[in-house]
Design an enzyme around this catalytic site. Structure first.
Site, short mmCIF file in Angstrom:
data_model
loop_
_atom_site.label_atom_id
_atom_site.label_comp_id
_atom_site.label_asym_id
_atom_site.label_seq_id
_atom_site.Cartn_x
_atom_site.Cartn_y
_atom_site.Cartn_z
N THR A 44 0.85 -1.26 -0.06
CA THR A 44 0.12 0.05 0.10
C THR A 44 0.84 1.60 -0.13
OG1 THR A 44 0.15 -0.26 2.47
CG2 THR A 44 -1.69 -1.11 1.42
N SER A 147 8.12 4.41 6.30
CA SER A 147 6.94 4.90 7.02
C SER A 147 7.70 5.24 8.65
CB SER A 147 6.25 4.41 7.27
OG SER A 147 4.72 5.64 7.60
N ASP A 305 5.48 10.48 12.19
CA ASP A 305 6.34 9.87 12.99
C ASP A 305 7.60 10.06 11.42
OD1 ASP A 305 4.91 9.80 10.35
OD2 ASP A 305 4.98 7.47 9.95
N ASP A 307 8.35 9.96 8.89
CA ASP A 307 8.35 11.07 7.27
C ASP A 307 6.89 11.93 7.60
OD1 ASP A 307 6.43 8.15 7.44
OD2 ASP A 307 5.58 9.02 4.90
N ARG A 310 2.14 10.10 9.28
CA ARG A 310 1.18 10.29 10.35
C ARG A 310 0.87 11.06 11.30
NH1 ARG A 310 -0.01 4.31 10.18
NH2 ARG A 310 1.26 3.37 7.80
N GLU A 392 -7.04 7.58 7.38
CA GLU A 392 -7.33 6.08 7.82
C GLU A 392 -7.32 5.67 8.93
OE1 GLU A 392 -4.75 3.64 4.24
OE2 GLU A 392 -3.45 5.68 4.67
#
Length: 546
Positions: A44, A147, A305, A307, A310, A392
């Site tokens: 994903t 991530s 996080d 990168d 999130r 998400e």
């Protein structure tokens, strides 16, 4: 889900990644094309792996980048390619490898003007800003990040001119071509030495931080934040946004404290996640123990996080807010405090996110679009303004500018953190208190996700499940009303199954990057009912696994 005795505690020396060995193996080990675990595989969020296991090595990056160059030619994408990387140990070596290939293929590349880390959303923002009002010579991008994954992991993903994650057809083509190149011994890879690549006429410097930070006022109400005189905190978790937060505070004159600016590729400053691993998961109460311990110092605080796609929001009222709860609060606030948003702009959620989001969307009179897992399913909606927000359950979201136009088409942890400050300033309540208001309005829901071990064969079976494979008629004592393997909002496969009853639901899908499956469940009744749904779901899956 067995909780490690190390969970929530400072990382001991014994579990730290050996960074010199990790980087050595990136160059020294060659993947075996016949081993499925060592082939390029786009999940994903791009290709992920670790050099120690032969799943993220120089050969992978050279081949993927060459495949991207071929894809660009095939699709006539001849504008600049914006490239960024995060603070994982393998990210900078992969950046160097990719630049060598891009320069040899005469691709115009935009790298950070300070040779520094580049958050995922800033690459999306740069692509969209460049492509605005253009019909040809469009730009695209590469982001090098795994991530929130552990320190030993690497990740590599491609963003087409839409600025967000590439669609499945594009990633499959790149993946297959890259594997073909590796199987051919890399003879089709064009490459120049790094010194030549950096000095190439096609390699350009781009001030990502100034462009992104300077435009933030179009998406966040900083006047409201300044006027409220809040105490705000942010923990970059040693990630790529570490230099962005002080620039934001200085430019917009907001009282923001960066609780740590330490960058260390071992991430030794982290508290250990639930399973005894170091994982920079800003939605995990174990990984977020440091900032949760500071909750009384701030009116609201947040972390991102590595990168920075999130977010995790810590409130004085409840501590770390579960991702679904904050998404619900953000949706409720944004659609009632953005008067210039189109009245037809809807809410995007994934099939595994809480039903609270659906209830909030209905309550504020906005259409709901329910999609498979993966932010790529929100890209078109954010671009064409049919979505105002996409989020998400894994704590990734983005939303449009204050005037209703697109901001980013990838997850943006920076604006989600800053939004928590705006919400607290405008509402005089933090997001934790506001979620309690939503519960009073829409009811209490009980949601949980379990990560459980799964072999490659079990993951394959789970991904291929059909509604007819679910033989039971009841779930936790209530009639099953629907079994889905396609998302209602797109009719695309969800890569697993979702079983819905009158009183709740469960969904299961395999992880694309780890040897686990993810079991999501929600009860509309009680915690005990949720546990019953989880137990019956695991029994159903055990029968499927044989």
């Amino acid at each position: 889900m067995k909780i490690s005795p190390l969970a929530g505690k400072p990382a001991p020396e014994s579990i730290l990644t050996n960074v010199p060995r990790l980087v050595t193996n990136y160059y020294a080990l060659a993947p075996d094309p016949g081993n499925p675990a060592q082939r390029v595989a786009f999940g994903t969020s791009g290709h992920r792996g670790t050099s120690d296991a032969g799943s993220f090595n120089e050969a992978h990056i050279l081949a993927i980048t060459q495949a991207i160059c071929l894809h660009r030619k095939q699709q006539k994408i001849d504008g600049p390619l914006f490239m960024g990387f995060d603070t994982h140990a393998l990210s900078e070596p992969a950046f160097a490898s990719a630049l060598e290939v891009l320069a040899a293929n005469d691709v115009e590349v935009m790298i950070d003007s300070h040779d520094s880390w580049t958050p995922t959303p800033t690459v999306s923002h740069a692509i969209l800003t460049y492509n605005k009002s253009r019909r040809d010579a469009l730009g695209d991008g590469i982001v090098i990040t795994p991530s929130h994954n552990p320190p030993e992991d690497g990740g590599f993903k491609y963003d087409p001119p839409s600025g967000g994650p590439a669609d499945s057809a594009t990633t499959k083509w790149i993946q297959d071509k890259a594997n073909e190149i590796i199987a051919g011994g890399l003879k089709d890879v064009r490459r120049v030495p790094l010194s030549r690549a950096k000095a190439a006429a096609t390699t350009h410097r781009h001030n990502y931080i100034d462009h992104y930070v300077g435009d933030l006022g179009s998406v966040i109400d900083f006047d409201a934040i300044r006027g409220a005189k809040l105490a705000l905190g942010v923990d970059p978790l040693g990630g790529s946004g570490v230099r962005y937060w002080s620039a934001i505070a200085e430019r917009y004159k907001i009282p923001l404290t960066v609780v740590s600016d330490v960058v260390d590729p071992t991430f030794r400053f982290m508290t250990v996640d639930w399973d005894g691993k170091i994982r920079m998961d800003c939605s995990s109460p174990y990984a977020m123990a440091r900032l949760i311990g500071m909750r009384d110092r701030f009116d609201v605080a947040w972390a991102c996080d590595p990168d920075h796609d999130r977010h995790g929001v810590v409130t004085r009222s409840v501590g770390l807010l579960p991702p679904n709860d904050y998404l619900s609060v953000a949706i409720s606030y944004l659609f009632t405090h953005r008067p210039d948003w189109a009245l037809t702009a809807g809410v995007g959620k994934t099939v595994v996110s809480s039903d609270m989001i659906a209830r909030v969307a209905k309550g504020i009179g906005r259409p709901l679009r329910e999609v498979p897992v993966g932010f790529k399913w929100f890209v078109d909606g954010l671009l064409n303004r049919t979505l105002g927000f996409g989020g998400e359950e894994s704590a990734g979201a983005s939303f449009v500018r204050r005037d209703g136009n697109c901001w980013t088409t990838d997850k943006d942890g920076l604006i989600m953190g800053l939004l928590a400050a705006e919400i607290t300033a405008v509402m005089s309540k933090d997001p934790g208190e506001l979620y309690k208001d939503l519960v009073r309005q829409y009811g209490q829901l009980f949601y949980a996700r379990i990560d459980a071990p799964a072999t490659a064969e079990q993951k394959k079976k789970l991904a291929a499940l059909k509604p007819s494979d679910i033989a039971v008629k009841e779930l936790a004592g209530e009639k099953i009303v629907s079994v889905l393997n396609n998302a209602p909002g797109t009719s695309d496969p969800i890569g697993g199954i979702k079983v819905i009853s009158d009183g709740g639901w469960f969904a299961a899908r395999p992880s694309g990057t780890e040897e686990i499956y993810k079991l999501y469940a929600e009860s509309f009744r009680s915690k005990e009912h949720l546990e019953k749904i989880q137990a019956e779901a695991q029994a159903i899956l055990s029968r499927v696994f044989g």
